[in-house]
Scaffold this active site. Structure first.
Site, mmCIF file in Angstrom:
data_model
loop_
_atom_site.group_PDB
_atom_site.id
_atom_site.type_symbol
_atom_site.label_atom_id
_atom_site.label_comp_id
_atom_site.label_asym_id
_atom_site.label_seq_id
_atom_site.Cartn_x
_atom_site.Cartn_y
_atom_site.Cartn_z
ATOM 1 N N ASN A 24 -9.403 -0.093 3.730
ATOM 2 C CA ASN A 24 -8.691 0.858 4.588
ATOM 3 C C ASN A 24 -9.719 1.671 5.368
ATOM 4 O O ASN A 24 -10.439 2.469 4.781
ATOM 5 C CB ASN A 24 -7.829 1.776 3.711
ATOM 6 C CG ASN A 24 -7.235 2.933 4.496
ATOM 7 O OD1 ASN A 24 -7.097 2.860 5.713
ATOM 8 N ND2 ASN A 24 -6.870 4.001 3.791
ATOM 9 N N TRP A 25 -9.729 1.482 6.680
ATOM 10 C CA TRP A 25 -10.740 2.176 7.492
ATOM 11 C C TRP A 25 -10.336 3.604 7.850
ATOM 12 O O TRP A 25 -11.102 4.310 8.499
ATOM 13 C CB TRP A 25 -10.995 1.394 8.783
ATOM 14 C CG TRP A 25 -11.817 0.159 8.596
ATOM 15 C CD1 TRP A 25 -12.352 -0.298 7.423
ATOM 16 C CD2 TRP A 25 -12.208 -0.762 9.609
ATOM 17 N NE1 TRP A 25 -13.049 -1.458 7.651
ATOM 18 C CE2 TRP A 25 -12.978 -1.768 8.985
ATOM 19 C CE3 TRP A 25 -11.976 -0.855 10.986
ATOM 20 C CZ2 TRP A 25 -13.514 -2.832 9.695
ATOM 21 C CZ3 TRP A 25 -12.512 -1.916 11.688
ATOM 22 C CH2 TRP A 25 -13.280 -2.900 11.045
ATOM 23 N N LYS A 26 -9.126 4.007 7.497
ATOM 24 C CA LYS A 26 -8.641 5.357 7.863
ATOM 25 C C LYS A 26 -8.856 5.564 9.365
ATOM 26 O O LYS A 26 -8.678 4.623 10.133
ATOM 27 C CB LYS A 26 -9.356 6.415 7.038
ATOM 28 C CG LYS A 26 -9.355 6.094 5.541
ATOM 29 C CD LYS A 26 -9.994 7.181 4.737
ATOM 30 C CE LYS A 26 -10.205 6.729 3.311
ATOM 31 N NZ LYS A 26 -9.565 7.604 2.351
ATOM 32 N N HIS B 33 0.375 5.771 1.856
ATOM 33 C CA HIS B 33 -0.976 6.186 1.459
ATOM 34 C C HIS B 33 -0.965 7.688 1.198
ATOM 35 O O HIS B 33 -0.262 8.445 1.884
ATOM 36 C CB HIS B 33 -1.982 5.830 2.559
ATOM 37 C CG HIS B 33 -3.398 6.030 2.146
ATOM 38 N ND1 HIS B 33 -4.009 7.265 2.157
ATOM 39 C CD2 HIS B 33 -4.320 5.159 1.656
ATOM 40 C CE1 HIS B 33 -5.250 7.135 1.715
ATOM 41 N NE2 HIS B 33 -5.454 5.868 1.396
ATOM 42 N N GLU C 272 -2.882 9.996 1.969
ATOM 43 C CA GLU C 272 -3.201 10.866 3.117
ATOM 44 C C GLU C 272 -1.984 11.054 4.010
ATOM 45 O O GLU C 272 -1.866 12.062 4.703
ATOM 46 C CB GLU C 272 -4.410 10.297 3.885
ATOM 47 C CG GLU C 272 -5.701 10.595 3.141
ATOM 48 C CD GLU C 272 -6.809 9.572 3.313
ATOM 49 O OE1 GLU C 272 -6.787 8.809 4.282
ATOM 50 O OE2 GLU C 272 -7.697 9.548 2.434
ATOM 51 N N GLU D 285 -3.509 4.525 -6.572
ATOM 52 C CA GLU D 285 -4.589 5.341 -6.022
ATOM 53 C C GLU D 285 -4.427 6.786 -6.474
ATOM 54 O O GLU D 285 -3.695 7.562 -5.839
ATOM 55 C CB GLU D 285 -4.556 5.287 -4.492
ATOM 56 C CG GLU D 285 -4.770 3.902 -3.927
ATOM 57 C CD GLU D 285 -5.419 3.967 -2.549
ATOM 58 O OE1 GLU D 285 -6.479 3.361 -2.400
ATOM 59 O OE2 GLU D 285 -4.893 4.650 -1.661
ATOM 60 N N GLY E 41 -11.859 9.377 -1.988
ATOM 61 C CA GLY E 41 -12.874 10.030 -1.169
ATOM 62 C C GLY E 41 -13.648 11.117 -1.893
ATOM 63 O O GLY E 41 -14.361 11.890 -1.265
ATOM 64 N N SER F 24 -12.503 5.752 -4.542
ATOM 65 C CA SER F 24 -13.965 5.774 -4.670
ATOM 66 C C SER F 24 -14.538 4.502 -5.288
ATOM 67 O O SER F 24 -15.457 4.560 -6.105
ATOM 68 C CB SER F 24 -14.409 7.013 -5.450
ATOM 69 O OG SER F 24 -14.054 8.189 -4.744
ATOM 70 N N GLY G 96 -11.656 2.449 0.549
ATOM 71 C CA GLY G 96 -11.700 3.260 1.766
ATOM 72 C C GLY G 96 -13.103 3.282 2.338
ATOM 73 O O GLY G 96 -13.560 2.332 2.980
ATOM 74 N N GLY G 97 -13.829 4.366 2.058
ATOM 75 C CA GLY G 97 -15.155 4.585 2.643
ATOM 76 C C GLY G 97 -16.096 3.392 2.568
ATOM 77 O O GLY G 97 -16.775 3.068 3.561
#
Ligand code: PEP
Length: 246
Positions: free
Chosen positions: A4-6, A90, A92, A163, A169, A209, A230-231
């Site tokens: 997931n590149w956000k 998600h 976020e 998640e 993150g 993470s 993610g990151g």
């Protein structure tokens, strides 16, 4: 294995990512790989993965087919742009960008399935819920609401991502044991609602993470079928290290 590149990367940066990633993942067949770039990057991503096994998905959809919904994008539009997956609910979107509810998640899941997109429904407890011992309660509620009323056939298209919000993150990955217990609970719920075979077939991803140095410990747990990263999915070498190690 999902990334997931956000809200990171332009179309040009997307092309640069895949130039490298495609060379690393060339011929890779041991797992499915799906990347979720921002909507504006989908055409560039779809063009870049043409001829590979890599899938592309949207990070969110709106449940109507079309209409006066400024800023929203429908499942049909993502499909027409070449996406085949979508992230739904998600954390976020539930807690940061908007206040997406369980009812919204269900409408989006139904819209995705109706259009032919495969949904990855994200569930997970917040830090205060985790500390208060409410993880199971939250997971059961979010899972039940996200798949309510689906047929067995529809449910077979669904992937769940566990998640924990406190792990996203933050660098605080859930221990493999915590992740496995949550996955076991979700699978039990799937069994109760859709039967043993559906529960066994269900793919449950862990997200929060995940990095190249913690993936091996996590994936040793049978309950984990993959991860939503993610990151660490923004860098082609780091994401492929995770794919390979898993
Ligand atoms: C995510 O965005 O779904 C996620 C798990 O992020 P990170 O890997 O950066 O914690």
């Amino acid at each position: 294995m999902a990334g997931n590149w956000k809200m990171y990367k332009t179309p040009q940066e997307t092309a640069i990512f895949f130039e490298r990633f495609n060379s690393l993942a060339d011929g890779w067949e041991k797992s499915d790989i799906v990347l979720f770039p921002p909507a504006i990057d989908i055409p560039a991503a779809v063009a870049a993965v043409n001829g590979t096994n890599i899938g592309i998905g949207g990070q969110n959809i709106y449940w109507s087919k079309e209409g006066a919904f400024t800023g929203e994008i429908s499942a049909d539009m993502f499909l027409a742009a070449g996406a085949s997956w979508v992230l739904i609910g998600h954390s976020e979107r539930r807690h940061v960008v908007t206040s997406e509810t369980d009812a919204d998640v269900l409408k989006k899941t139904q819209a995705a399935l109706g259009a032919g997109l495969r949904p990855i429904i994200c569930v997970g407890e917040r830090l205060e819920e985790h500390k208060a011992g409410k993880t199971n309660e939250v997971l059961i509620k979010q899972f039940a609401a996200g798949v309510a009323g689906l047929t067995e056939e529809q449910f077979a298209q669904v992937v769940i991502a566990y998640e924990p919000v406190w792990a996203i993150g933050t660098g605080q990955t859930a221990t493999p044991e915590i992740a496995a217990a949550a996955h076991r609970l979700i699978r039990q719920e799937a069994d109760r609602r859709f039967g043993g075979e559906a529960a066994e077939q269900l793919r449950i991803l862990y997200g929060g993470s995940v990095k190249p140095d913690n993936i091996v410990g996590l994936m040793k747990e049978d309950q984990l079928d993959g991860t939503l990263v993610g990151g660490a999915s923004l860098d082609p070498d780091s994401f492929f290290k995770i794919v390979k190690a898993a």
